[in-house]
Scaffold this active site. Structure first.
Site, PDB file in Angstrom:
ATOM      1  N   THR A  96      19.893   7.878  38.402  1.00 20.21           N
ATOM      2  CA  THR A  96      19.133   6.812  39.061  1.00 20.21           C
ATOM      3  C   THR A  96      18.670   7.217  40.445  1.00 20.21           C
ATOM      4  O   THR A  96      17.590   6.833  40.901  1.00 20.21           O
ATOM      5  CB  THR A  96      20.004   5.547  39.139  1.00 20.21           C
ATOM      6  OG1 THR A  96      20.279   5.132  37.808  1.00 20.21           O
ATOM      7  CG2 THR A  96      19.331   4.424  39.887  1.00 20.21           C
ATOM      8  N   THR A 113      25.315   8.097  37.867  1.00 16.50           N
ATOM      9  CA  THR A 113      26.656   7.544  38.095  1.00 16.50           C
ATOM     10  C   THR A 113      27.441   7.341  36.808  1.00 16.50           C
ATOM     11  O   THR A 113      28.657   7.215  36.845  1.00 16.50           O
ATOM     12  CB  THR A 113      26.530   6.178  38.814  1.00 16.50           C
ATOM     13  OG1 THR A 113      25.747   5.315  37.990  1.00 16.50           O
ATOM     14  CG2 THR A 113      25.909   6.329  40.189  1.00 16.50           C
ATOM     15  N   ASP A 114      26.766   7.319  35.641  1.00 13.76           N
ATOM     16  CA  ASP A 114      27.469   6.995  34.391  1.00 13.76           C
ATOM     17  C   ASP A 114      28.570   7.987  34.047  1.00 13.76           C
ATOM     18  O   ASP A 114      29.640   7.592  33.581  1.00 13.76           O
ATOM     19  CB  ASP A 114      26.478   6.894  33.228  1.00 13.76           C
ATOM     20  CG  ASP A 114      25.561   5.690  33.380  1.00 13.76           C
ATOM     21  OD1 ASP A 114      24.543   5.627  32.674  1.00 13.76           O
ATOM     22  OD2 ASP A 114      25.864   4.831  34.222  1.00 13.76           O
TER      23      ASP A 114
END
Ligand code: ASP
Length: 342
Positions: free
Chosen positions: A36, A108-109
């Site tokens: 992101t 971030t996942d």
């Protein structure tokens, strides 16, 4: 693995130097992978050089070299990416003793998994800092630029040396071993439920209050430099009424190892117990990890099944530690030693 001249040549081809006029600033290598932080809601993912170029304040703190490693959502990260990232970071520190630190921009996942892997495979004490964002770069109050600036500010700090791989978001500094993504949306998503942050990045300074005592980086026994692939370890979830057939199906695929994500204390359903026994019988090492985020599995509740307990390491990280343990031995006593050590 590819010969050194090719790796260096590719790095040079992909890298862009961003240097302030009077730069006697420490040098930082920024490896961009996507996520992101490099995303827009109205256009394709940005190139690494654009992501970094959008934060000129970085040059107040460091001489920056940007290198695009990949441009993917981190849900597409694989053990293959981890191996190449570890190789690139180790090669960068090896070939440049003056390099102050490495910053990796990442989605971030799966950031906590990549960070955990690098924490056990980077062989240098200089800072490696993973950073991302929860809002895309064109969203109101995008958190990416501030997070990236703070990550670079941490990477140039001598106090960040020897702290293991770090995750920096929302002005918080977390240890790779302890950090979790705890919220699907909010900017404060990364937390370490058990042991808390190592420090903070404030406008005036970077403060460390703690350090992680579990071995990492220069004190880790794992060297993946010569590996092309990692052992294949699968994760299966236990739940009330689980009949174990998912483990039976898994055994047919002959994984190198299995992680069972089960109840607190390593207690498991009858179906899981049957499945674990069958896997061990089939010569497949099994690690039992609790789905509960706090505390250790103590004693040896699965010893009689011939399985290993993951102590306080959660299932998705237990998979990584088991992959690394299996690069050395399939002996469950040895694997248990690894889980009792790291
Ligand atoms: N989908 C994104 C990712 O790459 C989520 C994020 O970066 O926050 O992981």
């Amino acid at each position: 693995m590819k010969s050194l001249p090719v790796v260096v040549l590719m790095a040079l081809l992909l890298s862009v130097q961003l240097v302030a006029q009077s730069s006697d600033h420490p040098r930082v290598l920024v490896l961009t992978t996507g996520g992101t932080i490099a995303s827009r809601t109205d256009a394709p993912m940005e190139a690494g050089s654009d992501l970094v170029g959008a934060v000129p304040a970085l040059l107040d703190h460091a001489a920056i070299e940007v290198e695009e490693f990949s441009r993917i959502g981190s849900s597409q990260m694989t053990p293959g990416h981890w191996l190449r990232l570890a190789e690139r970071v180790n090669e960068a520190f090896e070939s440049d003793p003056e390099l102050a630190g490495v910053v990796i921009t990442h989605g971030t996942d799966t950031m906590e998994e990549t960070a955990f892997f690098l924490n056990l495979t980077v062989r240098f004490s200089r800072p490696v800092v993973l950073v991302g964002s929860m809002r895309s770069s064109n969203e109101i109050s995008a958190d990416g630029p501030a997070n990236l600036l703070n990550a670079v500010r941490v990477a140039v700090r001598p106090a960040a040396r020897g702290k293991g791989v770090l995750v920096v978001l929302n002005e918080d500094i977390s240890a790779a071993r302890d950090v979790w993504k705890t919220d699907n949306r909010r900017v404060h998503t990364f937390r370490s439920p058990e042991f808390g942050f190592l420090g903070v990045v404030d406008p005036d300074t970077v403060m460390f209050y703690r350090t992680s005592l579990r071995p990492h980086t220069t004190n880790s026994e794992f060297d993946v430099g010569s590996l092309e692939t990692l052992p294949r370890v699968e994760v299966v979830s236990d739940y009330a009424g689980f009949d174990g057939t998912a483990i039976d199906d898994m055994i047919l695929r002959s994984p190198d190892g299995i992680v069972l994500a089960t109840f607190a204390g390593g207690r498991m359903s009858a179906g899981a117990r049957q499945g674990v026994s069958a896997a061990v019988e089939a010569g497949i090492p099994v690690v039992v990890s609790s789905r509960v985020p706090g505390g250790r599995i103590i004693g040896n509740p699965v010893g009689q099944l011939g399985a290993v307990v993951a102590r306080d390491i959660p299932p998705h990280k237990a998979r990584i530690l088991m992959m690394l343990a299996l690069t050395q031995s399939r002996n469950v006593i040895q694997i248990q030693r690894v889980f009792d050590t790291y």
